[in-house]
Each structure stands twice: as C-alpha cells, then as structure tokens.
Scaffold this motif. Structure first.
Motif, PDB file in Angstrom:
ATOM      1  N   THR A 153       6.332  -0.700 -16.118  1.00  0.00           N
ATOM      2  CA  THR A 153       7.612  -0.515 -15.441  1.00  0.00           C
ATOM      3  C   THR A 153       8.759  -1.076 -16.262  1.00  0.00           C
ATOM      4  O   THR A 153       9.851  -1.209 -15.770  1.00  0.00           O
ATOM      5  N   CYS A 176       1.288  -3.367 -13.558  1.00  0.00           N
ATOM      6  CA  CYS A 176       2.476  -2.512 -13.531  1.00  0.00           C
ATOM      7  C   CYS A 176       2.097  -1.070 -13.848  1.00  0.00           C
ATOM      8  O   CYS A 176       2.313  -0.575 -14.958  1.00  0.00           O
ATOM      9  N   ARG A 193       2.827   1.528 -11.449  1.00  0.00           N
ATOM     10  CA  ARG A 193       3.692   2.433 -10.694  1.00  0.00           C
ATOM     11  C   ARG A 193       5.055   2.480 -11.379  1.00  0.00           C
ATOM     12  O   ARG A 193       5.912   1.631 -11.117  1.00  0.00           O
ATOM     13  N   GLN A 219       3.766  -3.330  -7.048  1.00  0.00           N
ATOM     14  CA  GLN A 219       2.663  -3.090  -7.971  1.00  0.00           C
ATOM     15  C   GLN A 219       1.382  -3.720  -7.411  1.00  0.00           C
ATOM     16  O   GLN A 219       1.434  -4.725  -6.697  1.00  0.00           O
ATOM     17  N   ASN A 228      -0.310  -4.101  -3.211  1.00  0.00           N
ATOM     18  CA  ASN A 228       1.032  -4.616  -3.458  1.00  0.00           C
ATOM     19  C   ASN A 228       1.058  -6.101  -3.113  1.00  0.00           C
ATOM     20  O   ASN A 228       0.083  -6.639  -2.563  1.00  0.00           O
TER      21      ASN A 228
END
Length: 175
Positions: A5, A79, A81, A89, A106
């Motif tokens: 990300t 990470c 997403r 995440q 998450n």
C-alpha cells in the motif's frame, strides 16, 4: 503476488493502545504476545524477511511488524489490499520455526481476538480457540474496533477464507 500500500508506517491508535496493555503469559497458559509501541523500521523488516525466507532480493514493504511472541515469531499487518489504510490490512503471524498464518482480516477483528484472550501465536498454532476473555482487552476493543464482536473462530475462518493462499505466497518467496 504480494502487493503493498506504499510506505505508510504511521502506528494506528489501536496498536498504541495494545502496546500499553498487559498480557498475562501465565506460565504458558496465557497469551504469548509482546506488542511493540511502533512498527519495526523498513530496514529491520527487510532484514528479517530476507533472513526468514532466505531470499535476499526481497524488501519488507508488504509487512508492518508490530509485535512478537517469546520465541521471536512476528505479528504484522500484511499490506495486501492496495490503496486501503493499514487498519484494513490483514493481521498475520510468521513464527520463528516457520509457522505462519492469517490471524484476522483487519486490525479491528484482531482486537476482538485479543479480547478473547488469544494472541497471534495461539491462533496459528492451535485449532481450538479457547482463551480466557480479558476484560481490559475487551474494553480496548470496544473503544477501538470498527467491526462488531464475533468469536475468534468466526474471525479466523473469515480471514482464512478471504486469504486462502497466504502460506503458498510465503512459500513462493522462500529460497
């Protein structure tokens, strides 16, 4: 393929609260988790990932390490997403002896796992999620979690259903 990300290393408020919480190891009957008060640096994470996988071409950008167990196994945000904040995440565990698994989808769900009296190692190592509800961690989760309370079994099942190939993706990184 593991995606990142970006380079966000801002420590979420919920993890800062977890870092201030007490975890009772209770001679092996409690939670084996030592939270950090900041993410490991990018350099430390890269060094760890290279040593853990034997692959010295990797960088650690896909992970934000935020705690460990007594043997040195690490809990991290994975990470995977793209474009989503760190708190969205998944939480993963990579043990000192090669154990690994997705713990929660998450950070909010991870807080509920902690509230159930379980840490990342216990979730990855055992199929029965029989912790002891921790009132202090329950209150912490009630303050910080954006997801409703569910059982650890439901949280882990949902996370592993969403990320079924985590172990294979890690295997593919190993040399």
């Amino acid at each position: 393929m593991i995606e990142t990300t970006g380079f966000d290393r801002t420590f979420p408020a919920a993890l800062a609260a977890v870092a201030r919480a007490e975890f009772d190891y209770d001679d092996g009957e409690g939670v084996d988790f030592e939270p950090y008060d900041a993410f490991d640096s990018a350099e430390e994470t890269t060094d760890w990932l290279r040593n853990w996988t034997g692959n010295h071409e990797l960088d650690g950008d896909a992970f934000r390490v935020f705690g460990q167990d007594g043997t040195g196994g690490l809990a991290a945000l994975w990470c995977v997403r793209p474009g989503r904040p760190l708190v969205e995440q998944p939480v993963v565990f990579l043990g000192s002896e090669g154990e690994r698994g997705v713990v929660a989808a998450n950070l909010s769900d991870f807080l509920w796992v902690l509230a159930d009296g379980l840490g990342p190692l216990e979730v990855v190592e055992f199929e029965q999620y029989e912790g002891r509800v921790d009132p202090g961690l329950t209150e912490l989760a009630e303050r910080h979690a954006a997801t409703p309370r569910r059982s650890t079994h439901d949280i882990v099942t949902a996370a592993r259903t969403e990320f079924p190939n985590f172990s294979q993706e890690i295997d593919a990184l190993c040399r």
